[in-house]
Scaffold this motif. Structure first.
Motif, short mmCIF file in Angstrom:
data_model
loop_
_atom_site.label_atom_id
_atom_site.label_comp_id
_atom_site.label_asym_id
_atom_site.label_seq_id
_atom_site.Cartn_x
_atom_site.Cartn_y
_atom_site.Cartn_z
N LYS A 3 -19.21 -22.70 -16.60
CA LYS A 3 -18.95 -21.42 -16.55
C LYS A 3 -19.96 -20.32 -16.88
CE LYS A 3 -14.16 -22.29 -17.96
NZ LYS A 3 -12.98 -22.11 -18.94
N HIS A 6 -20.12 -13.82 -17.87
CA HIS A 6 -19.66 -12.52 -16.87
C HIS A 6 -18.92 -12.84 -15.40
CE1 HIS A 6 -22.06 -10.40 -19.48
NE2 HIS A 6 -23.23 -11.08 -19.22
N HIS A 8 -15.77 -13.94 -13.58
CA HIS A 8 -14.19 -13.60 -13.89
C HIS A 8 -13.67 -13.69 -12.37
CE1 HIS A 8 -14.30 -12.95 -18.03
NE2 HIS A 8 -15.48 -12.06 -17.81
N ARG A 9 -12.43 -14.07 -12.53
CA ARG A 9 -11.57 -14.09 -11.30
C ARG A 9 -10.15 -13.44 -11.81
NH1 ARG A 9 -10.88 -19.56 -8.02
NH2 ARG A 9 -10.81 -18.56 -5.93
N ARG A 10 -9.84 -12.34 -10.94
CA ARG A 10 -8.37 -11.55 -11.08
C ARG A 10 -7.53 -12.35 -10.58
NH1 ARG A 10 -10.16 -5.56 -9.31
NH2 ARG A 10 -11.71 -5.02 -10.98
N TYR A 16 -14.32 -13.65 -6.66
CA TYR A 16 -14.99 -13.68 -8.09
C TYR A 16 -15.62 -12.33 -8.41
CZ TYR A 16 -14.43 -18.80 -8.59
OH TYR A 16 -14.01 -20.06 -8.44
N ARG A 19 -18.26 -9.11 -14.79
CA ARG A 19 -17.71 -8.30 -15.62
C ARG A 19 -18.61 -8.49 -16.95
NH1 ARG A 19 -11.75 -9.41 -18.13
NH2 ARG A 19 -11.98 -8.17 -19.73
N THR A 36 -17.61 -3.79 -14.12
CA THR A 36 -16.88 -4.69 -13.28
C THR A 36 -17.10 -4.47 -11.80
OG1 THR A 36 -15.31 -4.79 -14.92
CG2 THR A 36 -14.95 -5.73 -13.04
#
Length: 160
Positions: A3, A6, A8-10, A16, A19, A36
C-alpha cells in the motif's frame, strides 16, 4: 498487496486516485486542505508507480513554494554575481537577436521590419557586438559563445 499512503480508490470506481493532505502552512497558497486527482488506471501495480512519482513531485512542489515564500531579498550583489547576470542578459539578447535574424525579421539597416517605432526616444538601436577573448583560460567564452558585449574574461573575477 503493498500500500501507499496517498493511493486511494473510491467506492464504486475501478480507478485509483492520488490523495494528499496540504500542509497547514501551505493551505492559504492552495486554497484547499487536500489534493485529489485520478491516476487514470485500474491496474494496482501501475497505480503504485504513478502514486510514488506523484508524491515525490508534490513534496518537491511544497519545498519550492516554501523556499520562494521564505526567501529573503538580496540586499547586495557581489561583482561576480553582477557579471554573471550581465552575461546571462547579453546571451539572452543575442539569442533573441539571432532568432529574429534567422527568421528574416530584420531589415537591411538592422531595424525590425514588423515593429513600428512611435518616436526616436523609444527606439533602441541594435547593440554592438564585441567578442570575448577566445582563450583556453576563459571558461566564460566557451559557455556564452563567441559573441558578447563584454570585452573581458570574467574567469578571474573575485567576490566583494
Amino acid at each position: 498487496m503493498p500500500k501507499h499512503t496517498h493511493l486511494h480508490r473510491r467506492k464504486g470506481s475501478n480507478s485509483y486516485y492520488f490523495r494528499a493532505k496540504v500542509p497547514v502552512d501551505l493551505q492559504e497558497h492552495y486554497r484547499k486542505q487536500e489534493i485529489t486527482y485520478s491516476l487514470r488506471t485500474s491496474d494496482h501495480k501501475k497505480a503504485l508507480e504513478l502514486v510514488r512519482g506523484a508524491a515525490v513531485k508534490l513534496d518537491q512542489e511544497f519545498a519550492e513554494i516554501r523556499r520562494q515564500r521564505d526567501a529573503k531579498p538580496i540586499q547586495t550583489l557581489s561583482k561576480m554575481e553582477m557579471d554573471r547576470l550581465v552575461l546571462m542578459l547579453e546571451h539572452s539578447v543575442l539569442s533573441a537577436d539571432d532568432e529574429l535574424r534567422m527568421a528574416g525579421s530584420y531589415a537591411p539597416n538592422g531595424w525590425l521590419k514588423d515593429h513600428a517605432v512611435a518616436s526616436p526616444e523609444t527606439a533602441v538601436p541594435p547593440l554592438p557586438r564585441r567578442s570575448l577573448p577566445a582563450s583556453p583560460s576563459c571558461p566564460v567564452a566557451s559557455a556564452v559563445g563567441p559573441w558578447s558585449f563584454s570585452s573581458r574574461c570574467l574567469s578571474g573575477a573575485q567576490p566583494n
